[in-house]
Design a protein around this motif. Structure first.
Motif, short mmCIF file in Angstrom:
data_model
loop_
_atom_site.label_atom_id
_atom_site.label_comp_id
_atom_site.label_asym_id
_atom_site.label_seq_id
_atom_site.Cartn_x
_atom_site.Cartn_y
_atom_site.Cartn_z
N UNK A 1 -5.12 9.01 -12.70
CA UNK A 1 -5.17 10.13 -11.77
C UNK A 1 -5.33 9.68 -10.32
N UNK A 2 -5.52 8.39 -10.10
CA UNK A 2 -5.77 7.90 -8.73
C UNK A 2 -4.57 8.10 -7.82
N UNK A 3 -3.37 7.90 -8.33
CA UNK A 3 -2.19 8.05 -7.48
C UNK A 3 -2.07 9.48 -6.97
N UNK A 4 -2.31 10.42 -7.85
CA UNK A 4 -2.26 11.82 -7.45
C UNK A 4 -3.36 12.12 -6.43
N UNK B 1 -12.60 14.71 1.57
CA UNK B 1 -13.51 14.79 0.43
C UNK B 1 -12.98 13.96 -0.75
N UNK B 2 -11.67 14.06 -0.99
CA UNK B 2 -11.07 13.23 -2.04
C UNK B 2 -11.15 11.75 -1.68
N UNK B 3 -11.01 11.45 -0.41
CA UNK B 3 -11.15 10.06 0.04
C UNK B 3 -12.54 9.52 -0.27
N UNK B 4 -13.55 10.35 -0.05
CA UNK B 4 -14.92 9.94 -0.36
C UNK B 4 -15.10 9.73 -1.87
N UNK B 5 -14.50 10.59 -2.66
CA UNK B 5 -14.61 10.46 -4.12
C UNK B 5 -13.98 9.15 -4.57
N UNK B 6 -12.80 8.84 -4.03
CA UNK B 6 -12.12 7.60 -4.41
C UNK B 6 -12.92 6.36 -3.97
N UNK B 7 -13.52 6.42 -2.80
CA UNK B 7 -14.34 5.30 -2.33
C UNK B 7 -15.57 5.13 -3.22
N UNK B 8 -16.14 6.23 -3.65
CA UNK B 8 -17.30 6.18 -4.54
C UNK B 8 -16.90 5.60 -5.90
N UNK C 1 -14.60 3.45 -6.37
CA UNK C 1 -14.41 2.01 -6.13
C UNK C 1 -15.75 1.29 -6.10
N UNK C 2 -16.73 1.90 -5.45
CA UNK C 2 -18.07 1.29 -5.38
C UNK C 2 -18.73 1.21 -6.75
N UNK C 3 -18.45 2.17 -7.63
CA UNK C 3 -19.10 2.22 -8.94
C UNK C 3 -18.46 1.30 -9.97
N UNK C 4 -17.30 0.74 -9.67
CA UNK C 4 -16.68 -0.19 -10.62
C UNK C 4 -17.55 -1.44 -10.73
N UNK C 5 -17.65 -1.96 -11.95
CA UNK C 5 -18.45 -3.17 -12.15
C UNK C 5 -17.84 -4.33 -11.38
N UNK D 1 -5.81 -1.71 -7.11
CA UNK D 1 -5.00 -0.55 -6.73
C UNK D 1 -5.69 0.25 -5.61
N UNK D 2 -6.98 0.50 -5.81
CA UNK D 2 -7.72 1.26 -4.79
C UNK D 2 -7.85 0.47 -3.49
N UNK D 3 -8.10 -0.83 -3.59
CA UNK D 3 -8.25 -1.65 -2.38
C UNK D 3 -6.96 -1.65 -1.55
N UNK D 4 -5.83 -1.64 -2.21
CA UNK D 4 -4.56 -1.62 -1.49
C UNK D 4 -4.32 -0.30 -0.77
N UNK D 5 -4.80 0.79 -1.35
CA UNK D 5 -4.41 2.10 -0.85
C UNK D 5 -5.50 2.86 -0.08
#
Length: 191
Positions: free
Chosen positions: A21-24, A34-41, A43-47, A155-159
């Motif tokens: 669902x990240x691409x969407x 707000x979606x940008x904050x969710x995606x950053x969060x 990324x931070x929560x990944x092990x 993927x998240x780091x690139x985008x």
């Protein structure tokens, strides 16, 4: 460890779902901070890689210790391969001056104990084999989760660089900044 394996598989499924669902979300995040904050969060929560390596090393240490115990059990089973020989060796330690009836009772009891020991060692060997299989499954599941987390993080780091995570600077920002500085510089608020 079976419970941990189930949790790891659930985490892997969640990471896969987030990844799909990240691409969407990223396409929509260009419009919504707000979606940008969710995606950053997310990324931070990944092990992190070091956490995953530490967990994998713990599992590998446990596997090594269990394998060592399994070899010890196999050695003990090899010694009990022939119960009659083991029984004769033990009967040499029994006093020869005892009456034959007592020696026969001791021999019968020792035979029962040796057979019980052999049976328990076989059960323990089967349990260790099952435990090693579970540890292997858990390690594989963790490796799958680590792989999925790395792909998602990449993927998240690139985008995420181009995704806004806050509202654009406008006059309200400067008004809020001025009020915050007034509050901070006021000696009344220092207490």
């Amino acid at each position: 460890y079976t419970e941990q394996k189930t949790k790891v598989e659930a985490q892997t499924s969640a990471i896969e779902a987030d990844f799909k669902s990240a691409e969407k979300k990223i396409s929509l995040a260009g419009l919504s901070p707000a979606l940008g904050k969710i995606l950053r969060e997310q990324r931070r929560n990944l092990l992190t890689q070091s956490e995953l390596e530490l967990q994998s090393q713990t599992i590998q240490n446990e596997t090594a210790l269990t394998s060592l115990e399994q070899f010890k059990i196999e050695d003990a089973l090899n010694q009990l391969k022939d119960v009659d020989t083991s029984l004769k060796e033990l009967m040499l330690q029994v006093d020869n001056k005892l009456p034959i009836e007592q020696r026969m009772m001791i021999q019968a009891e020792l035979r029962v104990l040796l057979n019980n020991k052999k049976e328990l060692l076989n059960k323990l060997l089967a349990a260790d084999t099952t435990y090693l299989r579970i540890l292997g499954d858990l390690d594989f599941a963790r490796q799958q989760m680590a792989s999925e987390a790395r792909k998602f993080a990449f993927y998240l780091d690139e985008r995420l660089l181009w995704v806004p995570s806050s509202e654009p600077v406008n006059t309200d920002f400067f008004t809020g900044l001025y009020r915050s500085l007034q509050w901070l510089l006021s000696p009344i608020n220092w207490m």
